[in-house]
Design a protein around this motif. Structure first.
Motif, PDB file in Angstrom:
ATOM      1  N   TYR A 111       0.827  -1.210   0.000  1.00  0.00           N
ATOM      2  CA  TYR A 111       0.000   0.000   0.000  1.00  0.00           C
ATOM      3  C   TYR A 111       0.864   1.264   0.000  1.00  0.00           C
ATOM      4  O   TYR A 111       0.654   2.172  -0.803  1.00  0.00           O
ATOM      5  CB  TYR A 111      -0.932  -0.014   1.215  1.00  0.00           C
ATOM      6  CG  TYR A 111      -1.874   1.155   1.269  1.00  0.00           C
ATOM      7  CD1 TYR A 111      -3.046   1.149   0.529  1.00  0.00           C
ATOM      8  CD2 TYR A 111      -1.594   2.253   2.063  1.00  0.00           C
ATOM      9  CE1 TYR A 111      -3.924   2.219   0.571  1.00  0.00           C
ATOM     10  CE2 TYR A 111      -2.458   3.336   2.117  1.00  0.00           C
ATOM     11  CZ  TYR A 111      -3.628   3.320   1.372  1.00  0.00           C
ATOM     12  OH  TYR A 111      -4.485   4.386   1.414  1.00  0.00           O
ATOM     13  N   LEU A 112       1.852   1.304   0.904  1.00  0.00           N
ATOM     14  CA  LEU A 112       2.674   2.509   1.035  1.00  0.00           C
ATOM     15  C   LEU A 112       3.602   2.743  -0.154  1.00  0.00           C
ATOM     16  O   LEU A 112       4.048   3.862  -0.373  1.00  0.00           O
ATOM     17  CB  LEU A 112       3.485   2.462   2.333  1.00  0.00           C
ATOM     18  CG  LEU A 112       2.662   2.565   3.617  1.00  0.00           C
ATOM     19  CD1 LEU A 112       3.561   2.423   4.843  1.00  0.00           C
ATOM     20  CD2 LEU A 112       1.872   3.868   3.670  1.00  0.00           C
ATOM     21  N   SER A 136      -7.767   2.247   6.820  1.00  0.00           N
ATOM     22  CA  SER A 136      -7.735   3.446   5.978  1.00  0.00           C
ATOM     23  C   SER A 136      -6.370   4.121   6.142  1.00  0.00           C
ATOM     24  O   SER A 136      -5.662   3.883   7.124  1.00  0.00           O
ATOM     25  CB  SER A 136      -8.845   4.423   6.387  1.00  0.00           C
ATOM     26  OG  SER A 136      -8.538   5.021   7.634  1.00  0.00           O
ATOM     27  N   TYR A 137      -6.031   4.959   5.194  1.00  0.00           N
ATOM     28  CA  TYR A 137      -4.736   5.653   5.247  1.00  0.00           C
ATOM     29  C   TYR A 137      -4.571   6.398   6.577  1.00  0.00           C
ATOM     30  O   TYR A 137      -3.521   6.340   7.202  1.00  0.00           O
ATOM     31  CB  TYR A 137      -4.603   6.621   4.063  1.00  0.00           C
ATOM     32  CG  TYR A 137      -3.302   7.384   4.081  1.00  0.00           C
ATOM     33  CD1 TYR A 137      -2.127   6.782   3.627  1.00  0.00           C
ATOM     34  CD2 TYR A 137      -3.238   8.689   4.555  1.00  0.00           C
ATOM     35  CE1 TYR A 137      -0.914   7.463   3.650  1.00  0.00           C
ATOM     36  CE2 TYR A 137      -2.031   9.384   4.576  1.00  0.00           C
ATOM     37  CZ  TYR A 137      -0.884   8.769   4.121  1.00  0.00           C
ATOM     38  OH  TYR A 137       0.312   9.443   4.161  1.00  0.00           O
ATOM     39  N   ILE A 140      -3.524   4.183   9.589  1.00  0.00           N
ATOM     40  CA  ILE A 140      -2.274   3.413   9.562  1.00  0.00           C
ATOM     41  C   ILE A 140      -1.396   3.669  10.783  1.00  0.00           C
ATOM     42  O   ILE A 140      -0.980   2.715  11.442  1.00  0.00           O
ATOM     43  CB  ILE A 140      -1.492   3.635   8.252  1.00  0.00           C
ATOM     44  CG1 ILE A 140      -2.260   3.009   7.083  1.00  0.00           C
ATOM     45  CG2 ILE A 140      -0.081   3.042   8.339  1.00  0.00           C
ATOM     46  CD1 ILE A 140      -1.679   3.322   5.711  1.00  0.00           C
TER      47      ILE A 140
END
Length: 156
Positions: A111-112, A136-137, A140
């Motif tokens: 994801y990152l 969700s972002y 994190i």
């Protein structure tokens, strides 16, 4: 096989476009950049398979401070050398600082680094999609903090 230290100037030059991304991700996770890892560059795909037992679709494997990589020229010809090394360096950094479940570590890193599910297959795709569904972002930092190693917290 060739063995490199990730902090060698050669590798820093090789990764120059990805080092900024690595620093940004480490800042976001509130961890230090740690390039104290050995990179074993296999001379052939056969040697890579013998050492890792992995299919050729896997560019490199990280375990306990060592990254075993396909030949750099093979990864470069596929246009993925920097991405693969960044991904494995992040496994090293995340493993040092967090005790995340395997699916979460893989999903977080994918994801990152901006991986797209439609370009992935197998467990990578599964882990990224699961991570995207469950975290969700904005969440994190809170989620990974639950898995932060105590020694890291105490040293701050």
């Amino acid at each position: 096989m060739r063995i490199w230290r990730a902090d060698e100037l050669f590798l820093k030059d090789l990764l120059r476009t990805e080092l900024d991304k690595l620093v940004r991700i480490c800042d976001f996770l509130k961890v230090e950049v740690n390039l104290d890892v050995l990179i074993v560059e296999c001379e052939t795909l056969s040697e890579f398979h013998q050492l890792t037992g992995r299919a050729y679709a896997v560019g490199a494997v990280y375990s306990r401070g060592i990254i075993v990589s396909q030949p750099f020229e093979v990864l470069r010809s596929k246009g993925v050398l920097e991405d693969v090394l960044l991904h494995e360096l992040l496994h090293h950094i995340v493993s040092l600082n967090f005790d995340l479940p395997n699916w979460m570590q893989e999903g977080l890193i994918l994801y990152l680094t901006g991986a797209k599910p439609q370009k992935l297959s197998g467990r990578h795709k599964e882990y990224l999609l699961r991570f995207m569904r469950e975290v969700s972002y904005e969440e994190i930092p809170l989620v990974v903090d639950r898995y932060r190693r105590r020694s890291d917290i105490e040293s701050r």
